[in-house]
Write a protein that holds these residues in place. Structure first.
Motif, PDB file in Angstrom:
ATOM      1  N   ALA A   1       0.427  -5.596  14.311  1.00  0.00           N
ATOM      2  CA  ALA A   1       0.179  -4.226  14.735  1.00  0.00           C
ATOM      3  C   ALA A   1       1.396  -3.603  15.405  1.00  0.00           C
ATOM      4  O   ALA A   1       1.407  -2.413  15.677  1.00  0.00           O
ATOM      5  N   ARG A   2       2.426  -4.360  15.677  1.00  0.00           N
ATOM      6  CA  ARG A   2       3.612  -3.787  16.307  1.00  0.00           C
ATOM      7  C   ARG A   2       4.476  -3.029  15.313  1.00  0.00           C
ATOM      8  O   ARG A   2       5.368  -2.306  15.695  1.00  0.00           O
ATOM      9  N   THR A   3       4.226  -3.218  14.044  1.00  0.00           N
ATOM     10  CA  THR A   3       5.026  -2.530  13.031  1.00  0.00           C
ATOM     11  C   THR A   3       4.202  -1.416  12.398  1.00  0.00           C
ATOM     12  O   THR A   3       3.058  -1.179  12.756  1.00  0.00           O
ATOM     13  N   ASN A   4       4.814  -0.756  11.453  1.00  0.00           N
ATOM     14  CA  ASN A   4       4.148   0.353  10.784  1.00  0.00           C
ATOM     15  C   ASN A   4       3.321  -0.084   9.604  1.00  0.00           C
ATOM     16  O   ASN A   4       2.799   0.747   8.882  1.00  0.00           O
ATOM     17  N   SER A   5       3.207  -1.339   9.388  1.00  0.00           N
ATOM     18  CA  SER A   5       2.587  -1.838   8.161  1.00  0.00           C
ATOM     19  C   SER A   5       1.099  -1.540   8.123  1.00  0.00           C
ATOM     20  O   SER A   5       0.358  -1.898   9.042  1.00  0.00           O
TER      21      SER A   5
END
Lengths: 111, 115
Positions: B98-102
């Motif tokens: 969840a820390r990325t934009n994925s």
């Protein structure tokens, strides 16, 4: 705490009507925003996403959403709905390392 | 090719039984999730694993135990099933957590009915 609100629980429209589904979030930092769609009996699919840049985001099937930072909103729009748009729509936010979904809005389209 | 696959699609069982739901993803993602969708369509995260390590563990009963033998698999075992466990359970995966934009890629769901 991070949260997402979708105030419209059930929206009923006629074909060719314009659509706007509301999504508001609460989180003070940088957010990434998504709209997912769940057709009857199916899994969730990504409609569109906003990470940065142009606040007006275009997605699949003619959908678009506008990120308004001052209003903490990311409303979903479509100028002319079709019967095949009948589905459940979920707004989602990634804020503090968590993906939070709204409670969903059921869209019913009258033929 | 199915990107995120769950089995079984339907599961009907009696109260008190123990059951498992399996999930596999072939996207090469390093993060997998279990979500519960109740009868009102509300989606709630249950667990998240990143590279086989538990990183999100929401308030769910101890009867629910996830197992990740490798980063392509995240299974969900449920002990002593209760009526309130009836729901659709979705597996999902993403890259970087969840820390990325994925965005999430979801499986087709497992409809669990406890009688």
């Amino acid at each position: 705490a991070q949260s997402v609100s979708q105030h419209n629980h059930h929206v009923i429209l006629s074909e060719a009507a314009s659509l706007e589904l509301g999504c508001n979030y609460s989180y003070g930092g940088t957010v990434n925003l998504f709209w997912y769609v769940q057709y009857p009996g199916q899994h969730l699919q990504l409609l569109l996403k906003y990470f940065s840049g142009d606040p007006l985001v275009k997605g699949i099937k003619g959908f678009e959403a506008e990120f308004i930072k001052s209003k903490f909103s990311f409303n979903l729009r479509k100028p002319s709905v079709q019967w095949s748009d009948t589905a459940e729509y979920f707004c989602a936010v990634i804020g503090a390392s968590k993906i939070i979904f709204g409670s969903g809005t059921r869209l019913s389209i009258r033929p | 090719d199915t990107a995120v696959s769950q089995t079984p699609k339907y599961l009907v069982t009696q109260m008190g039984n123990d059951k498992s739901i399996k999930c596999e993803q072939n996207l090469g993602h390093d993060t997998m999730y279990w979500y519960k969708q109740d009868s009102k369509k509300f989606l709630k995260i249950m667990f998240s694993y990143n590279n086989k390590e538990l990183i999100i563990n929401e308030t769910v009963p101890n009867r629910f135990s996830p197992k990740s033998p490798d980063k392509a698999h995240l299974n969900l075992h449920i002990n002593s099933l209760e009526l309130g466990d009836s729901a659709v359970y979705f597996c999902a995966s993403s890259q970087g957590g969840a820390r990325t934009n994925s965005p999430l890629h979801f499986g087709n769901g497992t409809r669990l009915t406890v009688t």
